[in-house]
Structure formats: structure tokens, C-alpha cells
Design a protein around this motif. Structure first.
Motif, PDB file in Angstrom:
ATOM      1  N   ASP A   1       0.697   6.996   3.520  1.00  0.00           N
ATOM      2  CA  ASP A   1      -0.188   5.903   3.187  1.00  0.00           C
ATOM      3  C   ASP A   1      -1.489   6.064   2.681  1.00  0.00           C
ATOM      4  O   ASP A   1      -2.054   5.339   1.993  1.00  0.00           O
ATOM      5  CB  ASP A   1      -0.186   4.763   4.183  1.00  0.00           C
ATOM      6  CG  ASP A   1       0.959   4.264   4.781  1.00  0.00           C
ATOM      7  OD1 ASP A   1       2.153   4.392   3.826  1.00  0.00           O
ATOM      8  OD2 ASP A   1       1.211   3.844   5.714  1.00  0.00           O
ATOM      9  N   THR A   2      -1.906   7.227   2.971  1.00  0.00           N
ATOM     10  CA  THR A   2      -3.403   7.545   2.775  1.00  0.00           C
ATOM     11  C   THR A   2      -3.556   8.842   1.550  1.00  0.00           C
ATOM     12  O   THR A   2      -4.602   9.063   1.211  1.00  0.00           O
ATOM     13  CB  THR A   2      -4.176   7.917   3.940  1.00  0.00           C
ATOM     14  OG1 THR A   2      -3.704   9.027   4.447  1.00  0.00           O
ATOM     15  CG2 THR A   2      -4.219   6.647   4.830  1.00  0.00           C
ATOM     16  N   ARG A   3      -2.680   9.183   1.247  1.00  0.00           N
ATOM     17  CA  ARG A   3      -2.585  10.443   0.028  1.00  0.00           C
ATOM     18  C   ARG A   3      -3.064   9.837  -1.192  1.00  0.00           C
ATOM     19  O   ARG A   3      -2.535   9.113  -1.760  1.00  0.00           O
ATOM     20  CB  ARG A   3      -1.397  11.367   0.132  1.00  0.00           C
ATOM     21  CG  ARG A   3      -1.360  12.535  -0.855  1.00  0.00           C
ATOM     22  CD  ARG A   3      -2.084  13.825  -0.074  1.00  0.00           C
ATOM     23  NE  ARG A   3      -1.312  14.194   1.094  1.00  0.00           N
ATOM     24  CZ  ARG A   3      -0.458  15.262   0.796  1.00  0.00           C
ATOM     25  NH1 ARG A   3      -0.307  16.062  -0.242  1.00  0.00           N
ATOM     26  NH2 ARG A   3       0.047  15.941   1.831  1.00  0.00           N
ATOM     27  N   GLU A   4      -4.328  10.533  -1.618  1.00  0.00           N
ATOM     28  CA  GLU A   4      -4.752  10.039  -2.969  1.00  0.00           C
ATOM     29  C   GLU A   4      -4.449  10.988  -4.053  1.00  0.00           C
ATOM     30  O   GLU A   4      -4.568  10.480  -5.379  1.00  0.00           O
ATOM     31  CB  GLU A   4      -6.110   9.581  -2.855  1.00  0.00           C
ATOM     32  CG  GLU A   4      -6.452   8.299  -1.869  1.00  0.00           C
ATOM     33  CD  GLU A   4      -7.787   7.999  -1.735  1.00  0.00           C
ATOM     34  OE1 GLU A   4      -8.451   8.746  -2.357  1.00  0.00           O
ATOM     35  OE2 GLU A   4      -8.040   6.868  -1.156  1.00  0.00           O
ATOM     36  N   HIS A   5      -4.394  12.153  -3.732  1.00  0.00           N
ATOM     37  CA  HIS A   5      -4.360  13.336  -4.874  1.00  0.00           C
ATOM     38  C   HIS A   5      -3.128  14.313  -4.720  1.00  0.00           C
ATOM     39  O   HIS A   5      -3.008  14.605  -3.443  1.00  0.00           O
ATOM     40  CB  HIS A   5      -5.656  13.837  -5.074  1.00  0.00           C
ATOM     41  CG  HIS A   5      -5.539  15.019  -5.962  1.00  0.00           C
ATOM     42  ND1 HIS A   5      -5.303  14.949  -7.496  1.00  0.00           N
ATOM     43  CD2 HIS A   5      -5.237  16.441  -5.807  1.00  0.00           C
ATOM     44  CE1 HIS A   5      -5.163  16.108  -8.219  1.00  0.00           C
ATOM     45  NE2 HIS A   5      -5.475  16.994  -7.112  1.00  0.00           N
TER      46      HIS A   5
END
Length: 714
Positions: free
Chosen positions: A184-188
Motif C-alpha cells: 500500500d505504501t510503495r511509491e517507487h
């Protein structure tokens, strides 16, 4: 009341109506057990009228307090645990009975541990059965564990601050909860091989990505093999436009069409897109760039470096100048596009106050003075300048554009004071004087295509004491490296490539230059160097002095093919290098003759525990040497010193059988990518997708093989 088989538990204490009759005064509670009077707690009529507690009694006890209902009096409440029923002796007393066989608790220790609890007022009876005691133990254990357990909300706030991809991968393997938080929090995400990963699978795994980097074929494949339609970015862009949170797209060495760019900028993504990088790509034209610059008005970075772009017009740059005010980085360096119009660059510099980097393909520096004046925040600049020419060449080619050859050669330009990074192409020695005056400003120099000789390098580098990054060719020679060692003490990254075939060789690099560099530049972290000769002593100096080195690439080439060089075994030098550089994560050793034995390979595996990427050329000579690459802890035949973090392995012109290679790769459980030149795999590799490429005319070997670990290989 019968109390046979019972324990007496007192759970709560309160002052009741006393707090209304007195001010904020203290009331002490006492318990007398076996003739010992103990202070249990102190309550205050206003601030602390009640408390919760849990005490268990298994014998007679007597409660008392010091509430002054009469002067000098102390009320006593006896409690007897001796009879078969509970009988109040008066309004303030209670007695219970319990067989001695159930007296299995250390009452004095229990009471002492609770002596800071409050006045007891309510009493509960619990059966003293084994099941009750087990339930109580479990309940107390659960309370203790709950105190040590971090709530999920806390991890959701902490894990997003973990940025390194390795750490994120480790986080996702801890438990299902952390796996979901990572999802849910991985952005890259960086896709190291676009052919292995599936875009739809990636976005199912990470639905909230904001930044995505996609790498296609390796540089060696791109320059020497035609791979075909699989290099197209279309499947990825089709999925990217469905992701509303994507802000940055970085594509390397892929085929991008104008239709792909149109798909990207006509979707809802055009409003959110801030970073677009298409580096070393091909297949698109300035028409596609025109759509990008018209639709994406919030761009902060537009990078097209080294891409092969079809040039129709320069209108795209004019539209960029008109439509954007947030641009920070503009890069179309080495793209082959036509000369940038100075007026467009001037307009960009005026509209974009945060512009810090501009690298263009062609441009005469004399025409950019107005641009430099307006770009007050500019830190990096790159351009292709006109080389030194003769009068005959001027009259034939340039006479219709400028009035005199002096106007073309002589520079009268004022770089911004903030400029510290400079990249120049075809910058001849006649213009060197302008750089000598501002050499102390430079932190980064790219002189790979500047056409400077050894003396020019020495003169320029002698004026750059603050230089941290240098990119050039082996024309710098041993003399230039000695200047770098004595002047550029802050050097962190040094790339020295092989000169172009059409460029005259004026300097070569030997072990003398490498020894001088290692003694002078002890802060060096990255070193790529082409050399004509090397010794064990030079490698030992690198390991002894460059303790911060994490990337080391050494390429040996023959200056004179007819020259017979003495073969040296470099096992000891490589061993000292790896022992002295414990943080080395990338190692390249490309030789033109076999200068490592099995002991050298063993040293690499033993001391290169952090090596993730390794390239070996003309080194591995037998199947016996491959056994040192094993790192599978599940195998009884495993060598315990094998490479533990190796992810990418390139083997060039190495003599071994395909069967032995297959067996070694099976035991490299950390391996993700394998590139082999000149050999065929003996058996099918599990969990790998193996591809074969036919020989290119530039290579002497027959075939190349690329193996990628993938779910498709299951």
C-alpha cells in the motif's frame, strides 16, 4: 456462604461518600496478615478517590484505615478465611473459609507487589481450579505481550520512510501485515529488465506507485544486437495511464513511438506528470515531443539524453517555453537534434525561476549570454560547441552563418556564478582559457567528447581543486592522473573511457597513474578506468587507500596489437583489492588475456560478500573455477565462501562447458541476471527465461545468451 475450594480476590477500592465530607486529605489502607501490618495504598478524597487492582488472599487477614471518624481512632475490619461460609461480623467486616490444601500462592509477595494500589471495597470469588489458574496465566501473558506489540498504525507510519529497495524487499518478507503495508505504501519501483516483469502484475502488487523506472536492453545489447518488437514500451504505457498517482516515468533503452507519447499525454496522467525521462531510447520524433510539451504543463524534468530522435522541427522547444513555468531540468544532450534557438532558451530561463540544469545538443556559446544572465539558479550546463577549424573549413562550411572565423572560435561568454557542472562536446584547446578562469567553481566535468589532449587536461584540472566528478578518456594519461591526485582531493567519481577510434591516442594509462591516483584521491567511491597495463602492486594500492570504493571497473586493452606483453597473474592484487574495499558492490575485470587463476576467483568469492554486479572477461578458463560461485546454503556440496548477494553476472570469452555453467547457476540462488558470451547452456535452468542472440559482425564469437530469473520460468 460456603467457600470450600475458593480463593478470595479483591478487585477495586474506593472512598465512596467520604470525598464529600472531607477536603483533599489522605486516607491510608492497612492489611494485617500473620501479625504483620502492611500499608497497601494511600487514597485522596479529591484527587484519587478510587483505583482498580487484583489481589488474591488464601488466609485470614484484617483490613484497617486511618479515617478519623473519631479523634485518635482507627477503624479495623477483620476478615477470616477459616470457616465454611462468609459471615459479616459487623457492617465493615467479612469472613470466608478455604481449605489449607488450596493455599498455593505467596500472599506476602503478592501483597507487597501491590502495596501501592488503592483501598479495597469490592470482593470477587473465583474457583481455584487448575483451569482457572491456567486462564489467569494466559490472560496476564496476553496483557504483557500487548504492551510490547506495536500497533499496525505505527508501522504504517514508519515503513514509508524506508526508501532502499533492498530494505523494502526485506520488510515485505517479515509477515503478511508488513507485506500489505509495503504493497500500500510503495511509491517507487525500478524494473531492471522490462522483458521479464509483466506490467499488469507489477501494478497489482504495487497499486499506489508514484514513480516508475523501466530499463530495457543492456548497453551491450543495445549497441550490438537487434532485439526486435519486445523492446517496445507500449505494453507498459498502456498500464501506466491507468494509474492516477503516477508522477514520474523514467525509460531507458527502449523503443518509444509517437503513438506511445500521445497515449501518455492524452490520458488523465498529463495533469499529474512531473518527470519524463526517455534516455537512450529511439523510435519517436519531435512530433511526439510537441504533444508532450503542449499537454504536460506541470513538468519539472524533461530528459532525452542520448536518444535517437527524428528531427522535424524545433517547435516542441518553443511550446515548452510558452507552456511551462515549473521546469527545473531540461536535457536533450547528444540527441542529434538541430541547434536550439537562443530565444526559446531565454524564454524558458525567464519563466522558470527554478531552472537548475540545461543540457542541449548544439549551440554556440556566444549566442547564449542573455540566457546565462536570466538563468541565475543554473548549476549544470552542457552543449556541443564548434570544434577548432581551419580557414579553409570556415570558408567552405561556416562563412554563410558568421562573418569571421574569429567570431566562431573566440568565446566571449559569461557563465552564471552558480554554475558548477559542465559538459562540453568539440570544445577545442583554443577556447580552454575561458574555463581556466573559473576552474575553482567546477564540481563536475564531462570531457569525454571535448577533444582535449593530455596537456589540456593537465592545465584544466590543475585549476579545479573542488572537482568531485570527472568523465573523460584515457587521453588524460598518467600525467593527468598525477595532476588529479595532487589537486583534486575531493574526487568521488572518476570515469575514464576508451578513446574513439577516429581520435588520436596521445596518452595511455598504466599502473603508474593508478598508483598515483590511489595515493592522492582517498575519497574516491566510483572508478571506471581503461588501462594498457596493470600490476599487483597497483591493485594493492587501491585496496590500501580507497576504503570508500563501492564500484570498481577495470578494462585492459592492447595499445599495439603486435606488442607482446608479459602475462602476470593478478590473484594477489585482486585479493588485496577486495579485502581493502569491504563495501564493493560492483566489480568489473575485463582483460584481454587470462590473468586470473582459480585462487583469484576464490578470493573474489570469499571477500566480495557485498558484490551484487560482476563482469568477468577472458578470466574463467575451466569448469573447476565455476565451483567457487556457489552460494546455495541448501546444498551439501556448497562452498561456504560463495558469493551471497550476487544478482548480475556477465561472463565474456570464458572457457567452460555449458553443463558446468548450468550447474553453477542452479546453486546461485541470489542470481537474477546472467549474460554469457560464446557458450551454450547444457540444461534448462529452473526459474530462468533463457534467450539466445545471434552473432553481430562486430563480435567474433558465435552467440550470446541472456538468462533472467522470472515467474515465467517456473
Amino acid at each position: 456462604m460456603s467457600c470450600v475450594g475458593m480463593l478470595l480476590r479483591l478487585s477495586q477500592a474506593t472512598l465512596g461518600k467520604l470525598k464529600e465530607e472531607k477536603g483533599n486529605e489522605s486516607v491510608c489502607l492497612f492489611a494485617t496478615i500473620d501479625g504483620k501490618k502492611l500499608v497497601l495504598a494511600t487514597l485522596y478524597t479529591t484527587n484519587l478517590p478510587q483505583q482498580h487492582l487484583g489481589m488474591v488472599f488464601d488466609r485470614d487477614f484484617e483490613l484497617s484505615h486511618d479515617y478519623e471518624s473519631e479523634p485518635e481512632s482507627e477503624e479495623t475490619i477483620p476478615h477470616t478465611v477459616a470457616s465454611d461460609e462468609v459471615k459479616p461480623k459487623d457492617d465493615n467486616s467479612l469472613s470466608t473459609s478455604i481449605p489449607q490444601s488450596f493455599c498455593n500462592m505467596d500472599v506476602e509477595r503478592t501483597i507487597l507487589s501491590e502495596e501501592h494500589y488503592a483501598l479495597l471495597s469490592s470482593m470477587l470469588l473465583y474457583p481455584a481450579s487448575p483451569s482457572f489458574l491456567l486462564h489467569a496465566q494466559r490472560k496476564n501473558k496476553a496483557k504483557k505481550e500487548s504492551r510490547n506489540t506495536v500497533r499496525k498504525e505505527v508501522w504504517e507510519a514508519i515503513i514509508p520512510y524506508v526508501k532502499a529497495s533492498e530494505d523494502r524487499a526485506a520488510v515485505s518478507l517479515v509477515c503478511k501485515s508488513w507485506f500489505q503495508i509495503d504493497k500500500d505504501t510503495r511509491e517507487h519501483v525500478t524494473v531492471k529488465s522490462a522483458y521479464v516483469a509483466k506490467p499488469e502484475r507489477l501494478f497489482r502488487r504495487f497499486p499506489n506507485l508514484r514513480s516508475l523506472k523501466i530499463k530495457g536492453m543492456s548497453p551491450e545489447m543495445k549497441h550490438n544486437f537487434w532485439v526486435g518488437s519486445r523492446d517496445k514500451i507500449t505494453p507498459w504505457f498502456t498500464e501506466i495511464v491507468k494509474q492516477p498517482k503516477i508522477e514520474a516515468v523514467d525509460v531507458r533503452r527502449m523503443i518509444v513511438s509517437d503513438g506511445d507519447l500521445e497515449l501518455l499525454v492524452t490520458s488523465n496522467l498529463r495533469k499529474a506528470l512531473e518527470v519524463l525521462k526517455l534516455q537512450e531510447c529511439e523510435g519517436f520524433s519531435t512530433h511526439g515531443l510537441l504533444n508532450v510539451t503542449r499537454q504536460c504543463r506541470g513538468l519539472r524534468t524533461l530528459s532525452l539524453e542520448r536518444s535517437n530522435i527524428i528531427d522535424h522541427s524545433g517547435e516542441w522547444l518553443h511550446e515548452l517555453a510558452l507552456n511551462t513555468s515549473t521546469l527545473e531540468n531540461l536535457n536533450f544532450y547528444k540527441t542529434g537534434l538541430g541547434q536550439a534557438m537562443p530565444k526559446d532558451l531565454e524564454l524558458i530561463s525567464r519563466n522558470c525561476a527554478s531552472l537548475v540544469s540545461v543540457k542541449i545538443t548544439n549551440g554556440h556559446l556566444n549566442n547564449l549570454n542573455v540566457f546565462f544572465e536570466a538563468a541565475t539558479a543554473l548549476q549544470e550546463f552542457g552543449a556541443a560547441c564548434c570544434r577548432d577549424i581551419t580557414i579553409e573549413e570556415f570558408e567552405e562550411v561556416f562563412s554563410e552563418f558568421v562573418e569571421s572565423i574569429d567570431e566562431l572560435i573566440n568565446l566571449d561568454v559569461q557563465f552564471p556564478h552558480s554554475l558548477s557542472h559542465l559538459s562540453l562536446i568539440s570544445f577545442g584547446s583554443a577556447r580552454l582559457s575561458i574555463l581556466l578562469l573559473i576552474g575553482s567553481r567546477f564540481k563536475k566535468l564531462d570531457l569525454q567528447d571535448a577533444l582535449l589532449d593530455t596537456k589540456n587536461h593537465c592545465d584544466l584540472l590543475a585549476e579545479c581543486p573542488n572537482l568531485e566528478i570527472l568523465k573523460t578518456t584515457e587521453v588524460i594519461g598518467d600525467e593527468g592522473l598525477e595532476v588529479v591526485a595532487s589537486i583534486c582531493k575531493k574526487m568521488k567519481k572518476l570515469r575514464i573511457y576508451k578513446h574513439k577510434e577516429d581520435q588520436a591516442v596521445e596518452g595511455v594509462i598504466t599502473e603508474q597513474g593508478l598508483i598515483a591516483l590511489s595515493n592522492g584521491c582517498t575519497e574516491l567511491e566510483y572508478l571506471t578506468i581503461y588501462m594498457s597495463s596493470i600490476t599487483n602492486e597497483a591493485l594493492k594500492c587501491v585496496g590500501r587507500n580507497m576504503k570508500k570504493l563501492w564500484d570498481f571497473r577495470l578494462m585492459l586493452f592492447v595499445v599495439n596489437p603486435q606488442q607482446k606483453l608479459r602475462q602476470r597473474v593478478l590473484d594477489m592484487g585482486v585479493r588485496s583489492l577486495l579485502k581493502g574495499c569491504p563495501d564493493l558492490t560492483r566489480l568489473s575485470l575485463l582483460f584481454y588475456t587470462y590473468w586470473l587463476t582459480g585462487n583469484g576467483i576464490k578470493s573474489i568469492c570469499k571477500y566480495g560478500k557485498k558484490v551484487k554486479v560482476m563482469q568477468l572477461g577472458n578470466i574463467v578458463r575451466s569448469d573447476e573455477m565455476l565451483k567457487f560461485f556457489e552460494n546455495d546454503s541448501r546444498s551439501r556440496l556448497c562452498n561456504p565462501i560463495g558469493l551471497q548477494k550476487l544478482e548480475t553476472l556477465d561472463l565474456w570469452n570464458c572457457c567452460f562447458s555449458g553443463t558446468a555453467l548450468t550447474e553453477a547457476v542452479r546453486k546461485l540462488n541470489s542470481l537474477r541476471f546472467l549474460w554469457i558470451q560464446g557458450e551454450v547452456f547444457g540444461n534448462m535452468l529452473p526459474h530462468f527465461v533463457v534467450e539466445t542472440f545471434e552473432r553481430n559482425k562486430r563480435y567474433r564469437t558465435s552467440t550470446h545468451h541472456l538468462a533472467n530469473r522470472s515467474l515465467d520460468g517456473l
